[in-house]
Design an enzyme around this catalytic site. Structure first.
Site, PDB file in Angstrom:
ATOM      1  N   ASP A   1      -3.027   4.644  -2.357  1.00 27.30           N
ATOM      2  CA  ASP A   1      -4.304   5.110  -1.409  1.00 27.30           C
ATOM      3  C   ASP A   1      -4.804   6.725  -2.107  1.00 27.30           C
ATOM      4  O   ASP A   1      -3.708   7.566  -2.103  1.00 27.30           O
ATOM      5  CB  ASP A   1      -3.682   5.123  -0.448  1.00 27.30           C
ATOM      6  CG  ASP A   1      -4.768   5.452   0.875  1.00 27.30           C
ATOM      7  OD1 ASP A   1      -5.492   4.657   0.926  1.00 27.30           O
ATOM      8  OD2 ASP A   1      -4.855   6.470   1.403  1.00 27.30           O
TER       9      ASP A   1
ATOM     10  N   ASP B   1       0.816  -1.093  -0.241  1.00 31.50           N
ATOM     11  CA  ASP B   1       0.041   0.147   0.075  1.00 31.50           C
ATOM     12  C   ASP B   1       0.928   1.238  -0.032  1.00 31.50           C
ATOM     13  O   ASP B   1       1.810   1.240   0.784  1.00 31.50           O
ATOM     14  CB  ASP B   1      -0.975  -0.017   1.277  1.00 31.50           C
ATOM     15  CG  ASP B   1      -2.179   0.393   1.125  1.00 31.50           C
ATOM     16  OD1 ASP B   1      -2.485   1.458   0.436  1.00 31.50           O
ATOM     17  OD2 ASP B   1      -3.258  -0.367   1.357  1.00 31.50           O
TER      18      ASP B   1
ATOM     19  N   HIS C   1     -11.405  -3.603   2.874  1.00 34.31           N
ATOM     20  CA  HIS C   1     -11.354  -3.270   4.150  1.00 34.31           C
ATOM     21  C   HIS C   1     -12.111  -2.113   4.630  1.00 34.31           C
ATOM     22  O   HIS C   1     -12.399  -1.544   5.606  1.00 34.31           O
ATOM     23  CB  HIS C   1      -9.814  -3.187   4.634  1.00 34.31           C
ATOM     24  CG  HIS C   1      -9.276  -1.848   4.022  1.00 34.31           C
ATOM     25  ND1 HIS C   1      -8.967  -2.152   2.772  1.00 34.31           N
ATOM     26  CD2 HIS C   1      -8.952  -0.816   4.340  1.00 34.31           C
ATOM     27  CE1 HIS C   1      -8.328  -0.704   2.124  1.00 34.31           C
ATOM     28  NE2 HIS C   1      -8.276   0.107   3.466  1.00 34.31           N
ATOM     29  N   ASP C   2     -12.610  -1.266   3.401  1.00 33.87           N
ATOM     30  CA  ASP C   2     -13.354  -0.062   3.638  1.00 33.87           C
ATOM     31  C   ASP C   2     -14.833  -0.377   3.533  1.00 33.87           C
ATOM     32  O   ASP C   2     -15.496   0.828   3.554  1.00 33.87           O
ATOM     33  CB  ASP C   2     -12.805   0.836   2.562  1.00 33.87           C
ATOM     34  CG  ASP C   2     -11.656   1.734   3.140  1.00 33.87           C
ATOM     35  OD1 ASP C   2     -11.180   1.610   4.188  1.00 33.87           O
ATOM     36  OD2 ASP C   2     -10.931   2.006   2.151  1.00 33.87           O
TER      37      ASP C   2
ATOM     38  N   GLU D   1      -6.263   3.797  -6.202  1.00 33.76           N
ATOM     39  CA  GLU D   1      -7.624   3.827  -5.316  1.00 33.76           C
ATOM     40  C   GLU D   1      -8.098   5.182  -6.048  1.00 33.76           C
ATOM     41  O   GLU D   1      -7.450   6.336  -5.961  1.00 33.76           O
ATOM     42  CB  GLU D   1      -7.512   4.035  -3.790  1.00 33.76           C
ATOM     43  CG  GLU D   1      -8.882   3.997  -3.194  1.00 33.76           C
ATOM     44  CD  GLU D   1      -9.085   4.400  -1.846  1.00 33.76           C
ATOM     45  OE1 GLU D   1      -9.928   4.146  -1.049  1.00 33.76           O
ATOM     46  OE2 GLU D   1      -7.892   5.288  -1.350  1.00 33.76           O
TER      47      GLU D   1
HETATM   48  C1  NOJ Z   1      -8.351   4.832   1.939  1.00 34.07           C
HETATM   49  C2  NOJ Z   1      -8.089   3.678   2.531  1.00 34.07           C
HETATM   50  O1  NOJ Z   1      -8.534   2.384   1.938  1.00 34.07           O
HETATM   51  C3  NOJ Z   1      -8.843   3.789   3.812  1.00 34.07           C
HETATM   52  O2  NOJ Z   1      -8.699   2.573   4.882  1.00 34.07           O
HETATM   53  C4  NOJ Z   1      -8.107   5.088   4.724  1.00 34.07           C
HETATM   54  O3  NOJ Z   1      -8.809   5.472   5.622  1.00 34.07           O
HETATM   55  C5  NOJ Z   1      -8.076   6.293   3.753  1.00 34.07           C
HETATM   56  N1  NOJ Z   1      -7.862   6.016   2.341  1.00 34.07           N
HETATM   57  C6  NOJ Z   1      -7.206   7.269   4.186  1.00 34.07           C
HETATM   58  O4  NOJ Z   1      -5.821   6.790   3.861  1.00 34.07           O
END
Ligand code: NOJ
Length: 562
Positions: free
Chosen positions: A200, A98, A329-330, A254
């Site tokens: 990210d 990441d 995970h989000d 992302e």
């Molecule tokens: C996206 C990540 O996947 C998430 O888990 C994180 O809280 C935010 N970006 C900030 O880095």
């Protein structure tokens, strides 16, 4: 279309904190991943994406990095990392890390220096707004209790910018020194032998450093603004030229805020920016208008779901490449969100979703536990949550006198921690995740069949089906590269399509509903032979092979021959 290992590969995402604890501190670690590498290899996947494992105070579980070249002490040491990588290579597993470089932690040395005085050499590593200029123009923040992305810092009488938490100050990419430090750090990991990065919130890196007033109110309007900074393409191109192009590597960004019309600006091969990205259109489908984390009240339709996939497939049909994911995970668990995790539908809907992702064009990403059909934990007590997102939002609503019951109800479906409960290995205490008190409560369904060991021994389990479906994708390049053609896009029960490459052709039938459904193929789909190559249930009837009867959440893949 050029062929690449990262187009053909299947990615398995590991959230290390919740994977496997070997030290007895209730937190997963690198040794835990090493211990389970044979298991991961047995799935047939090719690439592991590791959520952040760097030194961090864990305000946002590792997305707030204190030192990019040090391993988080709870997870182990750099030596553990080196062993992990070499053990992965022995098993022909690739690794993507990441890359969290829109922001770092306020405990990072750069920020400590930066905040110490206005003329510190690191001052310009971050975005500062001197207080004598008044209150800075509104910027919305994801995790701030007041949703304010500007934090006042009395030491130098100035505000700093943080799109995420107060402890996640945004790095100033406009400063070339910042960029070169980041590139150097990336080289450090590539020299160790990693194969790429998941980047990210990468479209947010470029900012208009005049910080003008902007026309945005809803979170998604800010997000669109954040993703369209003036130099985002210049920076991505530079990052590619300075780092990525020097290795046999790939990047997946992302991509919040990237509209479909802009997709190729990021991933067209000629632009040399990134290889693919995660769009957010599917993840917004069941959310309230303009909201990021709140569920909408009505439900989305299957036709809408299909349209998202169809539109994005079309976007990359001639250039670029897409990524496919139903969970990470989000977001909540895939089977609970897109399938039906009620006992009578759980197995078929989990395996239907596997069939779907593994028969679409794009690189498929599976999140740990998907392979055994892990479900939403649905916490009802705020005390059970650990996530800054849930906890701070709760406080915001409380401070504003909002409806906390409605929020807690919505979180049962929307919360990120639905996906962060520990991996379920077996039926022993804490599902074999830890011998200590786990950092977050487990989903009790590990006792009811949702665990690895039990599913490894059952003749037909979600896990055994997952492996079969992976093997099928590996066998037929048409499932990776072939054209996608939808059949009856308006049908609200069945998602049906063909995948074709040269003479190789497949028909995929997915009954996305709780009832038995009949489905007829249109006349223009002709063939001489139809061979079933995968199904998650008994086939009731496929008489003359034009009329099908599908059981609830049944998935079938046929090979069509002329
Ligand atoms: C996206 C990540 O996947 C998430 O888990 C994180 O809280 C935010 N970006 C900030 O880095």
């Amino acid at each position: 279309m050029t062929q690449n290992w990262w187009k053909e590969g299947i990615v398995y995402q590991i959230y290390p904190r919740s994977f496997k604890d070997t030290t007895g501190n209730g937190i997963g670690d690198l040794q835990g991943i090493i211990e389970q590498l044979d298991y991961i290899a047995s799935l047939g996947v090719d690439i592991i994406w590791l959520n952040p494992i760097y030194d961090s105070p864990n305000d946002d579980n590792g997305y707030d990095i204190r030192n990019y070249q040090k391993i988080m002490s709870e997870f182990g040491t750099m030596q553990d990392f080196d062993v992990l990588l070499s053990e992965m290579k022995k098993r022909k597993l690739r690794l993507i890390m990441d890359l969290v470089v829109n922001h770092c932690s306020d405990e990072h040395r750069w920020f400590q220096e930066s905040r110490s005085s206005r003329d510190n050499p690191y001052r310009d590593y971050f975005h500062w707004w001197p207080a004598e200029k008044g209150i800075p123009p509104k910027r919305w923040s994801y995790f701030d209790i007041e949703e304010n992305a500007w934090q006042y810092d009395a030491l130098t009488d100035a505000y700093y910018l943080h799109y995420f938490a107060v402890k996640q100050p945004d790095l100033k990419w406009e400063n070339p020194k910042v960029r070169s430090e980041i590139y150097e750090m990336m080289h450090f990991w590539f020299k160790k032998g990693v194969d790429g990065f998941r980047m990210d919130v990468i479209p947010f890196i470029s900012k208009d450093t005049k910080y003008p007033e902007i026309d945005a109110r809803e979170p998604h309007e800010f997000i669109t603004y954040y993703a369209n900074g003036p130099k985002v393409h210049e920076y991505l191109n530079e990052l590619n030229r300075e780092v990525i192009s020097k290795y046999d590597a790939f990047t997946v960004g992302e991509g919040p805020g990237i509209a479909i019309e802009q997709a190729l600006d990021f991933v067209h091969e000629d632009r040399k920016e990134m290889d693919m990205f995660f769009h957010f259109e599917l993840m917004s489908l069941d959310r309230a208008p303009g909201e990021v984390f709140k569920m909408r009240e009505d439900s989305y339709t299957l036709a809408e779901f299909k349209k998202v996939f169809g539109d994005w497939d079309t976007a990359f049909a001639k250039a670029g490449w897409g990524s496919l994911f139903l969970a990470n995970h989000d977001f909540p668990r895939a089977v609970s969100r897109w399938g039906n995790d009620a006992p009578e539908h759980w197995k078929n809907s989990a395996t239907l979703l596997h069939t779907f992702l593994l028969t679409m064009r794009g690189t498929p990403y599976f999140y740990q536990g998907d392979e055994i059909g892990m479900t939403n934990v649905r916490f009802t007590d705020i005390e059970d949550y650990r996530d800054i997102n849930t906890i701070n939002r709760y406080t915001t609503i409380k401070n504003r006198g909002g409806d906390l019951d409605a929020f807690m109800e919505s979180e049962q479906h929307a919360a990120r921690e639905n996906a962060r409960t520990p991996m379920q290995w077996n039926t022993s205490k804490n599902a074999g995740f830890t011998t200590a008190k786990p950092w977050i409560r487990l989903n009790p369904d590990y006792k009811n069949g949702v665990n690895v060991v039990q599913q490894e021994t059952e003749a037909y389990s979600v896990l055994s089906y997952f492996k079969k479906a992976v093997a099928m994708r590996k066998k037929y390049p048409a499932l990776v590269y072939g054209n996608y053609n939808i059949i009856h896009p308006e049908n609200e029960q069945v998602y049906a399509y063909t995948r074709t490459q040269g003479a190789e052709r497949f028909l995929v039938l997915l009954n996305f509903c709780d009832d038995i459904t009949h489905f007829s193929l249109p006349n223009d789909i002709s063939y001489n032979r139809i061979l079933k190559i995968l199904s998650n249930d008994l086939i009731l009837d496929d008489k003359i092979f034009k009329e099908f009867t599908l059981k609830p959440w049944q998935a079938i893949v046929y090979k069509l021959e002329n």
